[in-house]
Design an enzyme around this catalytic site. Structure first.
Site, PDB file in Angstrom:
ATOM      1  N   ASP A 164      -0.036   4.711   1.672  1.00 15.95           N
ATOM      2  CA  ASP A 164      -0.073   5.497   2.904  1.00 15.95           C
ATOM      3  C   ASP A 164       0.312   4.646   4.109  1.00 15.95           C
ATOM      4  O   ASP A 164      -0.261   3.582   4.354  1.00 15.95           O
ATOM      5  CB  ASP A 164      -1.471   6.087   3.110  1.00 15.95           C
ATOM      6  CG  ASP A 164      -1.827   7.069   2.006  1.00 15.95           C
ATOM      7  OD1 ASP A 164      -0.909   7.686   1.433  1.00 15.95           O
ATOM      8  OD2 ASP A 164      -3.034   7.211   1.708  1.00 15.95           O
ATOM      9  N   ASP A 205       0.858  -1.181   0.000  1.00 16.22           N
ATOM     10  CA  ASP A 205       0.000   0.000   0.000  1.00 16.22           C
ATOM     11  C   ASP A 205       0.895   1.232   0.000  1.00 16.22           C
ATOM     12  O   ASP A 205       2.113   1.142   0.181  1.00 16.22           O
ATOM     13  CB  ASP A 205      -0.921  -0.027   1.215  1.00 16.22           C
ATOM     14  CG  ASP A 205      -2.095   0.938   1.072  1.00 16.22           C
ATOM     15  OD1 ASP A 205      -2.173   1.624   0.033  1.00 16.22           O
ATOM     16  OD2 ASP A 205      -2.912   1.012   2.001  1.00 16.22           O
ATOM     17  N   HIS A 220     -10.447  13.411   1.692  1.00 15.37           N
ATOM     18  CA  HIS A 220      -9.585  12.380   1.123  1.00 15.37           C
ATOM     19  C   HIS A 220      -9.869  12.147  -0.357  1.00 15.37           C
ATOM     20  O   HIS A 220      -8.938  11.912  -1.128  1.00 15.37           O
ATOM     21  CB  HIS A 220      -9.763  11.056   1.879  1.00 15.37           C
ATOM     22  CG  HIS A 220      -9.017  10.993   3.183  1.00 15.37           C
ATOM     23  ND1 HIS A 220      -9.541  11.462   4.361  1.00 15.37           N
ATOM     24  CD2 HIS A 220      -7.765  10.535   3.490  1.00 15.37           C
ATOM     25  CE1 HIS A 220      -8.674  11.280   5.340  1.00 15.37           C
ATOM     26  NE2 HIS A 220      -7.584  10.721   4.838  1.00 15.37           N
TER      27      HIS A 220
END
Length: 617
Positions: free
Chosen positions: A337, A335, A483
């Site tokens: 983040d 991933d 986001h």
């Protein structure tokens, strides 16, 4: 009636048989010698009867009969043979018992009664010793005395002049103390010996060296043998290198070489080889063990320990919660983040501020909320929010509330009787957890949990009526907006980070080298993130100091929409990039049935991904 035969044999003659044939009393024929004894006994009985009659004790009448054994020649010989046989049986039994005791004593001396593995336990009748050199001795780990040893005024670790003259031993070169990383490896080797050796014995039970008979002192270095016996390093090294001694343990006589062969089957040699290899990445496990030990010893001020002067954990170190054999892992999914990207402490504060401003500017929350400031010390990841009561608390895996963690706003819950009135105790029903709890598990949830507590505290202080569920939904919606944005342009949060990327992101060019080393080892790497391509490209280019980050991944997937990605049926789409051979001819709507090197894809699902790539492990 007792009749004495005139002959010395015990057989009655025909004459006596005829005389006694008409008697009604039992008759016994004995020799003259025996008859004298019987007469003496009879006189004693008569005297006893006379005395009792005088005292009128009413002694009952009784008969006195004595039967003697035949004392002729044949019965005497038979009796002698029986005694000889009985004595021989006792002698054989005694010898057998002594043989069993000797066997068990010998077995105990070689350690078989200590559950020493069969491979290293020697034969009772001895075994041929194998040579031991200094290199073999160095394979045996050193352990430090960390258990309580009764104090002693003297220690015989240093032999006297007379002892040195009687026992000549080779000089053992003194070695500098190992570095902390080597000490960790030594502890790992000792742990393997403790696991593979005797199950009912530990070298920590010893208080003195069996060679010099000197007591151990705290933090003293001991050499640990495969049989789990430990000795002073100087004593056992001199013992094993001496020509007059054997290469077995001085206590249990177990073979040192055979014991090391047994330990090699349990990964002993692999850990030992790590002492001579580069610490990154081959000694990451050792560095992790040391860092964990330091934190457990002194979590408040770990820099006070001596080992901290030699090793400090950094962002370059990799830590795992469980043991994983990476050699068996063929595919790595990463991933972005908080996996590849390491953010600064400014990011949670920015998330808190942006969500607060969205609530005030777009959702009609009181303008006074803009005075709220982020407190990084309040919330942690993994807490739960009750959307019916507004409580924040820690919930364990069995759905039990940690009662001392319950907060309403920024203050602990004052009346715990409310918990018992609502749930009957600290335990929550699974249906209640599923329908009413909001889990704050990721790093982005920490500022959301803090904002929840701050707003509840503000409403409570100002007597503002609200429903905890609506508050949680509004904060969640505001978080989704910052986001994801409007779905077309970059999200507000990503735009803020990209405009000030140095304030939010840490560079990590060495991470690119690690990924490239995995590729060289034949590993398959793919990137799977919910972030859009423009943000991913900006972040990875900044972190790796290169725009060619796509070359290290076999597949790069952005805008995945996890966790729905794992069960959805959305197809993959090709993402236009600023570079590449097909940059000018990309058609985002075309069907994707294979992945090309250097390209980036969005959306998709797990079933399509495994079907196209063939990744099953």
């Amino acid at each position: 009636m007792v009749i004495t035969n005139t002959k010395e044999c015990g057989r009655p003659t025909d004459e006596f048989l005829e005389l006694t044939a008409g008697l009604n009393y039992p008759v016994t024929f004995v020799s003259e010698k025996v008859s004298k004894e019987i007469i003496a006994m009879r006189d004693q009985v008569l005297e006893l009867r006379r005395q009792r009659e005088a005292r009128k004790d009413g002694l009952h009448r009784f008969e006195f009969v004595y039967v003697s054994a035949m004392d002729d020649g044949l019965p005497r010989l038979r009796h002698m043979l029986v005694r000889i046989l009985a004595s021989t049986h006792v002698l054989l039994t005694t010898v057998a018992v002594l043989a069993i005791l000797v066997y068990f004593c010998l077995a105990c001396s070689v350690g078989s009664l200590r559950n020493v593995p069969r491979e290293i336990a020697p034969s009772i009748f001895g075994s041929r010793p194998e040579p031991v050199d200094q290199a073999t001795i160095e394979r045996l780990p050193l352990v430090q005395v960390e258990w309580d040893v009764p104090p002693s005024d003297s220690c015989r670790c240093t032999p006297s002049v007379d002892e040195e003259s009687r026992h000549e031993t080779p000089d053992i070169p003194s070695q500098p103390p190992p570095c902390p990383e080597k000490q960790v490896v030594q502890r790992q080797l000792a742990s393997i010996i403790q696991t593979c050796g005797a199950s009912s014995y530990s070298f920590t039970d010893e208080v003195m060296c069996a060679i010099c008979l000197g007591r151990y002192t705290l933090q003293e270095s001991l050499r640990l043998l495969p049989c789990k016996h430990a000795f002073h390093q100087k004593c056992i090294d001199a013992w094993l290198l001496s020509k007059d001694m054997t290469v077995h343990c001085p206590v249990c006589k177990c073979s040192i070489v055979d014991g090391l062969r047994l330990l090699d089957k349990h990964g002993y040699n692999e850990i030992l080889n790590s002492l001579n290899q580069d610490p990154v990445p081959d000694q990451l496990q050792a560095r992790y063990d040391l860092a964990r030990e330091l934190c457990l010893k002194d979590p408040v001020c770990p820099a006070s320990t001596d080992a901290r002067q030699h090793f400090r954990p950094t962002a370059r170190d990799i830590f795992a919660n469980t043991e994983v054999q990476l050699s068996k892992v063929r595919t790595y999914g990463l991933d972005l983040d908080y996996t590849l990207a390491s953010y600064t402490e400014k990011l949670p504060e920015t998330i808190y501020t942006m969500i607060r401003d969205v609530l005030v500017n777009s959702m009609l929350y009181p303008p006074a909320l803009k005075a709220l400031k982020y407190d990084s010390s309040f919330a942690i990841r993994g807490i739960s929010y009750d959307r019916e009561t507004g409580w924040l608390f820690k919930l364990d895996s069995n759905y039990n509330i940690a009662m001392d963690t319950i907060h309403y706003g920024r203050e602990p819950l004052r009346d715990l009787e409310d918990v018992f009135a609502l749930h009957g105790g600290p335990h929550l029903a699974p249906d209640y957890v599923k329908n009413h709890l909001y889990q704050l598990n990721d790093m982005y949830s920490v500022p959301e949990a803090t904002l929840l507590a701050d707003i509840i505290q503000y409403f409570s202080d100002n007597d503002i009526s609200f429903h905890p569920r609506y508050l949680a939904e509004d904060i969640r919606a505001a978080g989704e907006y910052i986001h994801r944005g409007d779905g077309v342009s970059a999200s507000p949060l990503h735009a803020t980070i990209m405009n000030n990327i140095g304030d939010y992101l840490n560079r990590a060019p060495e991470l690119l080298h690690i990924l490239e080393s995995l590729k060289r080892e034949g590993k398959r790497l793919f990137l799977l993130t919910n972030s859009g391509y423009k943000y991913v490209d900006t972040v990875l280019s900044y972190m790796f100091n290169t725009s060619d980050w796509r070359d290290v991944f076999d597949v790069a997937i952005v805008s995945a929409r996890k966790p729905g990605w794992y069960l959805s049926h959305r197809p993959f789409r090709l993402v236009p990039t600023r570079s590449g051979a097909r940059a000018s001819s990309v058609q985002p709507w075309e069907l994707v049935d294979r992945f090309e090197d250097g390209q980036v894809y969005s959306g998709g699902n797990l079933a399509s991904f495994t079907s196209i790539t063939g990744y099953a492990d």
